[in-house]
Enzyme design. Sequence first.
Site, PDB file in Angstrom:
ATOM      1  N   TYR A   1       0.795  -1.199   0.177  1.00  0.00           N
ATOM      2  CA  TYR A   1       0.588  -0.355   0.408  1.00  0.00           C
ATOM      3  C   TYR A   1       0.843   1.461   0.236  1.00  0.00           C
ATOM      4  CZ  TYR A   1      -5.033  -2.031   0.837  1.00  0.00           C
ATOM      5  OH  TYR A   1      -5.895  -2.613   0.707  1.00  0.00           O
TER       6      TYR A   1
ATOM      7  N   LYS B   1       2.957 -15.223   1.872  1.00  0.00           N
ATOM      8  CA  LYS B   1       4.102 -16.101   0.621  1.00  0.00           C
ATOM      9  C   LYS B   1       4.501 -15.945   0.716  1.00  0.00           C
ATOM     10  CE  LYS B   1       0.946 -17.385  -2.948  1.00  0.00           C
ATOM     11  NZ  LYS B   1       1.041 -18.649  -3.094  1.00  0.00           N
TER      12      LYS B   1
ATOM     13  N   ASP C   1      -3.061 -18.041  -0.206  1.00  0.00           N
ATOM     14  CA  ASP C   1      -4.304 -18.730  -1.413  1.00  0.00           C
ATOM     15  C   ASP C   1      -4.890 -19.420  -0.291  1.00  0.00           C
ATOM     16  OD1 ASP C   1      -1.892 -19.961  -1.118  1.00  0.00           O
ATOM     17  OD2 ASP C   1      -1.305 -20.632  -2.679  1.00  0.00           O
TER      18      ASP C   1
ATOM     19  N   ASP D   1      -6.144  -6.846   3.780  1.00  0.00           N
ATOM     20  CA  ASP D   1      -7.464  -6.598   2.971  1.00  0.00           C
ATOM     21  C   ASP D   1      -8.322  -7.487   2.057  1.00  0.00           C
ATOM     22  OD1 ASP D   1      -8.790  -4.177   2.107  1.00  0.00           O
ATOM     23  OD2 ASP D   1      -7.858  -4.501   0.048  1.00  0.00           O
TER      24      ASP D   1
ATOM     25  N   ASP E   1     -12.184  -9.620   3.450  1.00  0.00           N
ATOM     26  CA  ASP E   1     -13.341  -8.836   3.356  1.00  0.00           C
ATOM     27  C   ASP E   1     -14.248 -10.415   3.304  1.00  0.00           C
ATOM     28  OD1 ASP E   1     -13.469  -6.925   2.928  1.00  0.00           O
ATOM     29  OD2 ASP E   1     -13.686  -6.463   1.020  1.00  0.00           O
TER      30      ASP E   1
END
Length: 370
Positions: free
Chosen positions: A143, A194, A226, A250, A254
């Site tokens: 970000y 990851k 993942d 983020d 959600d």
Amino acid sequence: MTANKKLLFLPGDGIGPEVMGEVRRVIDWMAKRRTAAFDITDGLVGGACYDAHGCAVTDETVADAAAADAVLLGAVGGPKWDDVPREHRPEAGLLRLRKDLDLFANLRPAVVFDALAEASTLKLDVVKGLDIMIVRETTAGVYFGTPRGIEDLPGGGSKGFDTQVYTDAEVDRVARLAFDLARKRSSKVHSVEKANVMESGVFWRREVARVHRDFPDVELHNMYADNCAMQLVRYPRQFDVIVTDNLFGDLLSDCAAMLTGSLGMLPSATLGPTDSSGRRAAMYEPVHGSAPDIAGKHMANPLATILSFAMCLRYSFDMGEDADLIEQAVQNVLSGGLRTADIMQDGMAKVSTTVMGESLVAELDKLIGA
Ligand code: IPM
Ligand code: MG
């Protein structure tokens, strides 16, 4: 009355002002029934600020936020500002507040209320009793990493790029906070990255392992992002605290949020470091967005914002008892069958934003026997 607590209200855009209005109702109740007074200052953020000042948040508002004991934010954004340059887009206001106040840990609980378990798109037995806390790093990572940009290539063509970067100190503080939090829950942390493809992922895993040495009583699991996304919809109850970076957090928050049936129910707290006087900058906001399609229609669910205020009482003002009361009142209005449109179910009573707020306050009165 107890000493006044300084709150900065940033309602923002879309349904932000409506849902924040219902928090005011709860604050008025607190003044009347709990002798807890709050000094509220109002400010603009997001598109509302852009329309007034040509930027997504002003220096004065950032200073007010830093001076306040806590910031309560509604939501930012909307199609009206789609063509505004990126540095002035509504989201930039939110990102600047996180960065300038050094709000590095975004706590996003995903809790399934019994009365709403059937509203989840997942099967009841998968989500019933779910209580996850996602701790998302919010001041670093891709970000904010540099270099970033869109550039022409010397030999023709062009490229777009961002930089994912974390320092040891940045991983350390968010991991420490997650382990601390886990101790007050089920003492289990999943750290998500990851590491199979990213250097910053290998680094994240190494630094989390180092911090973990100070928390031998907490169980640590490392998980690829993942796989975590998949496990969240397969068997979400395996998780207690999840700690992860800005971008994965983020996405995963959600995803976790929707397990609960509606984004309209979920609060969040974003915390900064504690200073020498024990004071900690903090911002509280619902996880849902500004929902411009229903703005002004009295349909929005105010519960996520009211629950964010409950988090504010708990984390900024050490008023856990009052936070418990508000959370209990939310449970009760739901069990009583009241629903805003986003959580509407057969046989329930559909109510407006205001009626939900009024009913919650009536429930609070009942709870204290007033
Ligand atoms: C969130 C939002 C923000 C983010 C946007 C509005 C910039 O999606 O708080 O999760 O990406 O952090
Ligand atoms: Mg998001």
